[in-house]
Design an enzyme around this catalytic site. Structure first.
Site, short mmCIF file in Angstrom:
data_model
loop_
_atom_site.label_atom_id
_atom_site.label_comp_id
_atom_site.label_asym_id
_atom_site.label_seq_id
_atom_site.Cartn_x
_atom_site.Cartn_y
_atom_site.Cartn_z
N TYR A 52 -35.80 25.89 25.11
CA TYR A 52 -35.97 27.31 24.75
C TYR A 52 -37.39 27.55 24.30
CZ TYR A 52 -32.36 30.80 24.88
OH TYR A 52 -31.53 31.79 25.31
N GLU A 54 -38.94 31.24 23.53
CA GLU A 54 -39.24 32.67 23.56
C GLU A 54 -40.69 32.88 23.13
OE1 GLU A 54 -36.28 34.30 20.97
OE2 GLU A 54 -34.81 34.50 22.57
N ASP A 197 -46.47 45.94 45.16
CA ASP A 197 -45.39 44.95 45.18
C ASP A 197 -45.55 44.15 46.48
OD1 ASP A 197 -43.05 43.55 45.55
OD2 ASP A 197 -41.73 45.18 44.93
N THR A 223 -42.76 38.25 44.30
CA THR A 223 -41.78 37.18 44.17
C THR A 223 -42.49 35.89 44.58
OG1 THR A 223 -41.02 37.59 46.41
CG2 THR A 223 -39.77 38.64 44.64
N LYS A 226 -40.81 33.96 48.88
CA LYS A 226 -40.80 34.45 50.27
C LYS A 226 -41.92 33.74 51.03
CE LYS A 226 -38.30 38.45 48.67
NZ LYS A 226 -38.27 39.89 48.36
N ARG A 232 -37.33 30.40 43.36
CA ARG A 232 -36.94 31.79 43.10
C ARG A 232 -37.63 32.26 41.83
NH1 ARG A 232 -32.71 33.24 46.62
NH2 ARG A 232 -32.87 35.27 45.65
C1 LIG Z 1 -37.57 40.68 47.48
C2 LIG Z 1 -38.23 41.87 46.89
C3 LIG Z 1 -38.08 42.21 45.53
C4 LIG Z 1 -37.04 41.62 44.61
O1 LIG Z 1 -36.92 40.33 44.46
P1 LIG Z 1 -35.61 39.64 43.81
O2 LIG Z 1 -36.16 38.32 43.40
O3 LIG Z 1 -34.58 39.59 44.88
O4 LIG Z 1 -35.18 40.46 42.65
C5 LIG Z 1 -38.84 43.27 45.04
N1 LIG Z 1 -39.66 43.96 45.84
C6 LIG Z 1 -39.80 43.70 47.15
C7 LIG Z 1 -40.74 44.52 47.98
C8 LIG Z 1 -39.08 42.66 47.73
O5 LIG Z 1 -39.19 42.43 49.05
#
Ligand SMILES: *Cc1c(COP(=O)(O)O)cnc(C)c1O
Length: 418
Positions: A52, A54, A197, A223, A226, A232
């Site tokens: 932990y 925080e 994003d 993220t 990808k 993750r």
């Molecule tokens: C995949 C994605 C997210 C969210 O990701 P999670 O880890 O699934 O919550 C946010 N914005 C865009 C543009 C994405 O493609």
């Protein structure tokens, strides 16, 4: 191929091994998925899950944080280096939580936001009505045109009318290069924050194959699982010290509790991999593969949304090409061990759960070593299958071809030579 795992809890171990085998046997074309190296897997499966902590490095609410502080600091430094920014928060559990924290940092409930609509390729968290972003904030959307392209003049018009406090660019299903400077101009003309994003395209941005929002957007979120090919999770980046402070507070204690240090270590290891020259080669190959894959469909008169792709993904209009819904097409391909997702297309007449398109991404199979030749073979298999969807003996043949390809290109355990 990943190592098999063994547990005293055989029930769960068997299922995990079944899933590992499924990943090994299937051709994975879901654009948001990838295969991490075993290096990343080991970091995620480490003792760090017990700890932990925080707060932030050297400002924790718990004792015994000397080692996790080092890990989080290294993850931050690597993230900053990769994206050429001054501040990084590496704690977000996922992309959606990261976006929620950004909203919390920069907006008040009820403030207006403007993002790409879900059925144009935006994300749930960009203002969709059933997400926190559409419920707690007054959300408005822009769309792509009937050919699937962004129209900046249109977006400016909507922004002037709506006067949002934050504009979101960066998408889940958009296959063209887009211009952060155009979005910056639009945001400036209405005094809005700009959130980039880059969840899908962050790997391409690191490799210089897509323009970067660094130095342009107020906040950047990506993220890590990808095209970035890590565990993750997500990270939030900015150059603005004031915004960085707000983001840190919004992530913890605003939205999250204790950070997940096994996950942060997994991110750090994947950033290490992304800093190696092999990662640039991977991204270059990924882009070549994507274009060849897409062009092969175009050559067969398949309707590809917005034409030849400029990134790792593209959408096919399966309704007008094959007379199938997205749901049907994805189920048919699943029978041949090819995994894709159904996807709405511009002006879709089907609901999102049925849809008229499928989305294809090359990040995962490029990680397994697929080159242009394999993607040409694969496009031919998919096209054949969807043109003759009730031909069971054809499906058997295609499934055998898939098995040949997946056994020739096992999931790699490491992406770094040495
Ligand atoms: C995949 C994605 C997210 C969210 O990701 P999670 O880890 O699934 O919550 C946010 N914005 C865009 C543009 C994405 O493609």
């Amino acid at each position: 191929m990943y190592k098999k795992i063994s547990l005293i809890d055989k029930e769960i171990a068997d299922i995990i091994n079944d899933e590992t085998k499924r990943q090994e046997d299937h051709i994975e074309l879901i654009a948001s998925e990838n295969y991490v190296s075993e290096q990343v897997l080991n970091a995620v499966g480490s003792s760090l899950t017990n700890k932990y902590g925080e707060g932030y490095p050297s400002k924790r609410y718990y004792g015994g944080c000397e080692f996790i502080d080092k890990i989080e600091t290294i993850a931050q430094e690597r993230a900053k280096k990769l994206f050429k920014v001054k501040f990084a928060n590496v704690q977000p559990y996922s992309g959606s939580v990261a976006n929620a924290a950004i909203y919390l940092a920069l907006l008040n409930p009820g403030d207006r936001v403007l993002g790409l609509s879900l059925n144009s390729g935006g994300h749930l968290t960009h203002g969709f009505k059933i997400s926190f972003s559409g419920k707690l904030y007054e959300s408005y959307s822009y769309s792509v045109d009937e050919n699937g392209f962004l129209n900046y003049d249109e977006i400016l018009k909507i922004a002037k009318k709506v006067k949002p406090k934050m504009i979101i660019c960066g998408f889940s299903a958009y296959s063209q290069i887009f211009d952060f400077l155009e979005f910056r101009k639009i945001a400036d003309s209405v005094g809005a924050y700009l959130l980039a994003d880059i969840s899908h395209i962050s790997g391409l941005i690191i490799a210089g194959l897509h323009p970067s929002p660094a130095g342009i957007a107020d906040v950047i979120m990506t993220t890590t699982h990808k095209t970035l090919r890590g565990t993750r999770g997500a990270i939030i980046l900015t150059d603005n010290e004031e915004i960085a402070k707000k983001i840190d507070k919004a992530v913890f204690p605003g939205y999250q509790g204790g950070a997940l240090f096994h996950q942060i270590a997994g991110k750090a290891v994947s950033f290490f991999e992304a800093l190696q020259p092999e990662f640039i080669d991977y991204q270059k190959q990924l882009l070549k593969n994507s274009k060849v894959f897409c062009q092969t469909f175009i050559n067969k008169n398949v309707k590809v949304i917005s034409g030849l792709t400029q990134n790792h993904l593209f959408m096919i209009d399966v309704k007008s090409t094959y007379g199938l819904t997205g749901k049907e097409a994805s189920n048919i391909l699943q029978e041949c061990n090819i995994t894709v997702n159904k996807n709405s297309i511009p002006n879709d007449t089907e609901s999102p759960t049925v849809s008229s398109g499928i989305r294809l991404g090359v990040a995962a199979m490029t990680s397994r070593g697929f080159m242009e030749d394999e993607f040409i073979i694969l496009a031919n298999l998919i096209d054949k299958c969807l043109r003759d969807p009730h031909n069971e003996s054809l499906k058997t043949i295609i499934k055998k071809e898939v098995a040949k390809l997946t056994s020739m290109f096992p999931i790699k355990r490491s992406y770094i030579k040495k």
